[in-house]
Design a protein around this motif. Structure first.
Motif, PDB file in Angstrom:
ATOM      1  N   GLY A  44       0.435  -1.381  -0.137  1.00 18.22           N
ATOM      2  CA  GLY A  44      -0.092   0.055   0.452  1.00 18.22           C
ATOM      3  C   GLY A  44       0.874   0.933  -0.046  1.00 18.22           C
ATOM      4  O   GLY A  44       0.390   2.430  -0.910  1.00 18.22           O
ATOM      5  N   GLU A  45       2.645   1.192   0.394  1.00 15.86           N
ATOM      6  CA  GLU A  45       2.824   2.326  -0.055  1.00 15.86           C
ATOM      7  C   GLU A  45       3.531   2.345  -1.505  1.00 15.86           C
ATOM      8  O   GLU A  45       4.122   1.580  -1.710  1.00 15.86           O
ATOM      9  N   THR A  46       2.872   3.199  -1.994  1.00 18.96           N
ATOM     10  CA  THR A  46       3.794   3.326  -3.167  1.00 18.96           C
ATOM     11  C   THR A  46       4.859   3.746  -3.550  1.00 18.96           C
ATOM     12  O   THR A  46       4.979   4.631  -2.389  1.00 18.96           O
ATOM     13  N   PHE A  47       5.453   3.866  -4.167  1.00 13.39           N
ATOM     14  CA  PHE A  47       7.110   4.932  -5.431  1.00 13.39           C
ATOM     15  C   PHE A  47       7.576   3.457  -3.907  1.00 13.39           C
ATOM     16  O   PHE A  47       8.539   4.082  -3.291  1.00 13.39           O
ATOM     17  N   GLN A  48       7.223   2.135  -3.143  1.00  8.79           N
ATOM     18  CA  GLN A  48       8.595   1.619  -3.196  1.00  8.79           C
ATOM     19  C   GLN A  48       8.644   0.232  -3.674  1.00  8.79           C
ATOM     20  O   GLN A  48       7.482  -0.106  -4.312  1.00  8.79           O
ATOM     21  N   PRO A  49       9.419  -0.347  -3.391  1.00  7.73           N
ATOM     22  CA  PRO A  49       9.639  -1.758  -5.163  1.00  7.73           C
ATOM     23  C   PRO A  49       8.821  -2.677  -4.246  1.00  7.73           C
ATOM     24  O   PRO A  49       8.514  -2.766  -2.257  1.00  7.73           O
ATOM     25  N   GLY A  50       8.956  -3.836  -4.276  1.00 11.55           N
ATOM     26  CA  GLY A  50       8.097  -5.214  -4.481  1.00 11.55           C
ATOM     27  C   GLY A  50       8.593  -5.470  -2.570  1.00 11.55           C
ATOM     28  O   GLY A  50      10.120  -5.600  -3.048  1.00 11.55           O
ATOM     29  N   GLY A  51       7.858  -6.623  -2.121  1.00  7.20           N
ATOM     30  CA  GLY A  51       8.018  -7.230  -1.238  1.00  7.20           C
ATOM     31  C   GLY A  51       9.954  -8.325  -1.664  1.00  7.20           C
ATOM     32  O   GLY A  51      10.298  -8.278  -2.629  1.00  7.20           O
ATOM     33  N   PRO A  52      10.723  -7.953  -0.317  1.00  3.22           N
ATOM     34  CA  PRO A  52      12.157  -8.620  -0.604  1.00  3.22           C
ATOM     35  C   PRO A  52      11.829  -9.580  -1.025  1.00  3.22           C
ATOM     36  O   PRO A  52      12.783 -10.286  -1.799  1.00  3.22           O
ATOM     37  N   LEU A  53      10.881 -11.098  -0.452  1.00  3.49           N
ATOM     38  CA  LEU A  53      10.707 -12.202  -0.436  1.00  3.49           C
ATOM     39  C   LEU A  53       9.284 -12.619  -1.599  1.00  3.49           C
ATOM     40  O   LEU A  53       8.636 -13.247  -1.825  1.00  3.49           O
TER      41      LEU A  53
END
Length: 725
Positions: free
Chosen positions: A176-185
């Motif tokens: 839900g936090e835009t401008f953040q990369p995909g989950g680490p896994l």
């Protein structure tokens, strides 16, 4: 709102467009040229092994009774599954009135409320992937997947739940936090697959043509790893012994946001599972709440503490004998759990991890001693204690020359270097601080044949299968025939049984894999997937995200940022095309038919899926008669292809800790082994690595190859070992 303080950003991330630059820059204090590792960057001493401990039948009965007690108080009859550390199903209990249909919902309708996509309504990918499926009789399947996830993602140094899993597999981290990369896994949910040739089956083929024993793990999971809250690990005296999974709402979904607290009605699965763990809790310091990744605190549960929202006292739960038959019954699950008597005798004890019965044991305990120099190596074994994947030479002919194939001594040295680099490193996901990295490592040849699998003593179990996926993925996408092999796999429409007894069957559409080849050649370069470039899993991961660059959601000239060519789009006009954690793109489309076939088998509607995932044909049907991605593909970092004299000869994959740590161990071990042994073994030539590529449709953003953490070693001031690759 107390628990909200557990989820916050420690520092604002650097601009993502810069984040796709080459990952191996930076300064270094100390010397490490790879040939002579700097002091403190390679560990060959002996660490403590996990104590031999297991769930007893009485323990499993207590876990179930406590879950039933809370479910009664919640007014939410549930299906409860318990597994041991290596995934053996010890019991499945269905309460009277518990939902039996499983509804897979990855993306309930929602509207983005911030950033450049504000107002965009997301409807999910119903009709593709697992999204929107309603599968009658499959509630137990979901409960088992949750229990396996709670056990497999955890260790004696970290306790993760399926809520943690939900947080680390979505399109943004945090979700839900835009401008953040995909989950680490990102993508780990499609591991431990039912078609895997590493994960074992109920008294069946282990991938090498032999029966491995009734309790030997790691076991497969019917749906891969789960992201639906309600799966938790189980501990005894601080030692991981298994997991519990609960389905009370009939929904197999995920948590779309970590910035709010679910209501009691929305988290009944998790509350029931939490009650089940009473007396089997992990140490407080290793719970996900106390671990950070990429500036984010992880989630363990959605409670403000462990008991504040329970409606019953677990200590007051009735005995298992009192609930068996009156509150519900033990239920068989084809391929996972049998109930020959229907009584308490069917509740099984777990195996002791580290013994032959579990399928994982110290290599030093093998007859005649282990093949590895590092004294901490653990290996996969059959019930008699014989290694399932002893180190061996490649049987292929890379570039048409058998002499270029990996040699047994090289495979052994690669494993030893990986274990030594890992155990010298500072773990990201383990407590206490300055704990050693614990991982699994796998080596494959160019057919995808397994040349070695080894682990550190306490690495999370999920990393075993994932390390093999990573090794194969780096090898496959770097090979000269990858595009042609993918082009040969046509699409399919799979008819899913209708739960409403008479309605039209549900159709799941799996597109032809040639769609991805065309997308790669349009997006990256016309000669993509012909062996001209070496793709690590970090590079593959850049191309398998729903936004390129990763996480950058923006409008440009009236259109969205492009999606990676190996991913589904994020917000297509046709919602059946959309990305979701249940339909990621090529990763799912390689194995979607296998998962559906397996679920139908569990429900008595056909034969089980074959050993060996994906529709790809074997590269060598005689020596290795399985597809080159025989346990599926993986799309998060931690692997590199292996070369000799500029020719691809295999792949190495590492998994079990933070992705930078996994990257470092795979990349550094390959360099060190190559320099120590000579013979040209090493990384791809710099000119062909994925970090030299600036995709034509990527708005000028470069791919990556590997990325090491700064100051990664416990007893060394070396800052960036990637500098020497």
């Amino acid at each position: 709102m107390k628990s909200l303080s557990r989820v916050f950003r420690y520092a604002f991330a650097a601009a993502l467009t810069a984040g796709l630059l080459v990952g191996c820059g930076g300064s270094e204090t100390g010397s490490d040229d790879g040939a002579t590792p700097a002091p403190g960057t390679k560990f060959t001493g002996r660490i403590d092994f996990p104590p031999l401990m297991n769930l007893t039948s009485a323990d499993v009965q207590r876990v179930i009774a406590q879950a039933v007690n809370e479910a009664d108080a919640q007014g939410a009859p549930a299906t409860i599954a318990v597994v041991d550390r290596v995934g053996n199903v010890l019991a499945v209990f269905a309460m009277n009135g518990a939902p039996t249909t499983l509804s897979a919902i990855a993306e309930v309708p929602r509207t983005i409320s911030q950033g450049p996509l504000s107002g965009t309504r997301l409807t999910g990918a119903k009709g593709s992937g697992l999204d929107g499926l309603n599968i009658p009789g499959a509630a137990a399947v979901g409960a088992i997947a949750k229990a396996v996830t709670g056990a497999y993602l955890s260790s004696s140094g970290n306790a993760f739940t399926t809520r943690t899993a939900s947080q680390i597999v979505q399109e943004n981290f945090n979700p839900g936090e835009t401008f953040q990369p995909g989950g680490p896994l990102f993508g780990v949910q499609f591991s431990q697959l039912p078609c895997s040739d590493l994960s074992t089956r109920f008294a069946s083929d282990n991938g090498a043509g032999a029966i491995v024993g009734s309790t030997v793990g790691p076991r497969r999971s019917p749906l891969g790893l789960a992201a639906d809250p309600g799966g938790m690990p189980l501990y005894k005296n601080g030692v991981l012994v298994g997991g519990v999974g609960v389905i009370a709402d009939g929904v197999y979904g995920l948590d779309l946001s970590v910035t709010d607290i679910d209501s009691d009605d929305d988290m009944r699965d998790e509350l029931i599972a939490l009650a089940a763990t009473s007396g089997f809790e992990p140490p407080e310091r290793i719970k996900a709440f106390n671990i950070t990744l990429e500036g984010n605190t992880l989630r363990y549960t959605d409670t403000t503490d462990d008991t504040d929202r329970l409606r019953a006292n677990p200590a007051a739960a009735p005995s298992f004998g009192a609930i068996l038959g009156s509150a519900g019954a033990l239920v068989p699950v084809t391929g996972y759990y049998r109930t020959p008597t229907g009584g308490a005798a069917d509740v099984l004890p777990g195996t002791q991890y580290g013994t032959p019965a579990s399928g994982v044991m110290p290599a030093s305990d093998l007859p005649g001693g282990g093949p590895y120099q590092n004294p901490n190596a653990f290996v996969l074994v059959n019930a008699a204690g014989a290694p399932r994947f002893p180190p061996k030479a490649g049987s292929d002919a890379p570039g048409g020359d058998p002499a270029k194939a990996l040699k047994r001594a090289e495979v052994i040295r690669l494993v030893d270097e990986a274990l030594g680099a890992a155990l010298a490193g500072r773990a990201q996901i383990r407590k206490p601080l300055n704990s050693r990295i614990q991982v699994s490592v796998s080596i494959v040849d160019t057919n995808g044949e397994i040349l070695a699998v080894a682990r550190t003593p306490d690495g999370p179990i999920f990393g075993t299968d994932v390390s093999l996926q990573k090794a194969r993925t780096a090898m496959f996408f770097s090979s000269r025939t990858a595009g042609a092999e993918l082009n040969a796999v046509g699409g399919a429409v799979v008819q899913v049984p209708d739960p409403l007894n008479g309605g039209a069957p549900q159709a799941v559409t799996i597109p032809p894999l040639s769609d991805y080849v065309r997308a790669m050649r349009r997006f990256v370069a016309p000669d993509a997937l012909t062996g001209k470039n070496a793709f690590s899993d970090r590079g593959n991961g850049n191309l398998a995200r729903p936004f390129y660059p990763d996480g950058v959601q923006r409008q440009q000239n009236g259109t969205l940022s492009p999606h990676g060519p190996l991913s589904r789009p994020f917000n297509s006009a046709d919602p059946t095309e959309n990305w979701s954690p249940f339909s990621t793109g090529i990763q799912f489309d390689l194995i979607g038919g296998n998962i559906l076939e397996h679920v139908f088998y569990i429900l008595g509607l056909g034969q089980d899926t074959a050993v060996g995932c994906s529709g790809l044909a074997p590269r060598d049907g005689l020596v290795f008669p399985r597809p080159p991605l025989a346990n599926g593909a993986q799309i998060f970092a931690g692997s590199v292809p292996i070369y000799r004299g500029g020719v691809l000869i295999g792949g190495i994959g590492v998994s079990g800790d933070g992705i930078e740590q996994d990257d470092m161990v795979s990349a550094l071990s390959l360099r060190r082994a190559g320099l120590a042994l000579g013979g040209g073994l090493g990384h791809a030539p710099e000119a062909v690595r994925s970090d030299t590529l600036i995709p034509r449709e990527g708005n000028g953003n470069r791919l990556r190859y590997v990325s090491c953490p700064p100051g990664p070693f416990i007893n060394s001031n070396v800052q960036n070992p990637c500098r020497v690759l």
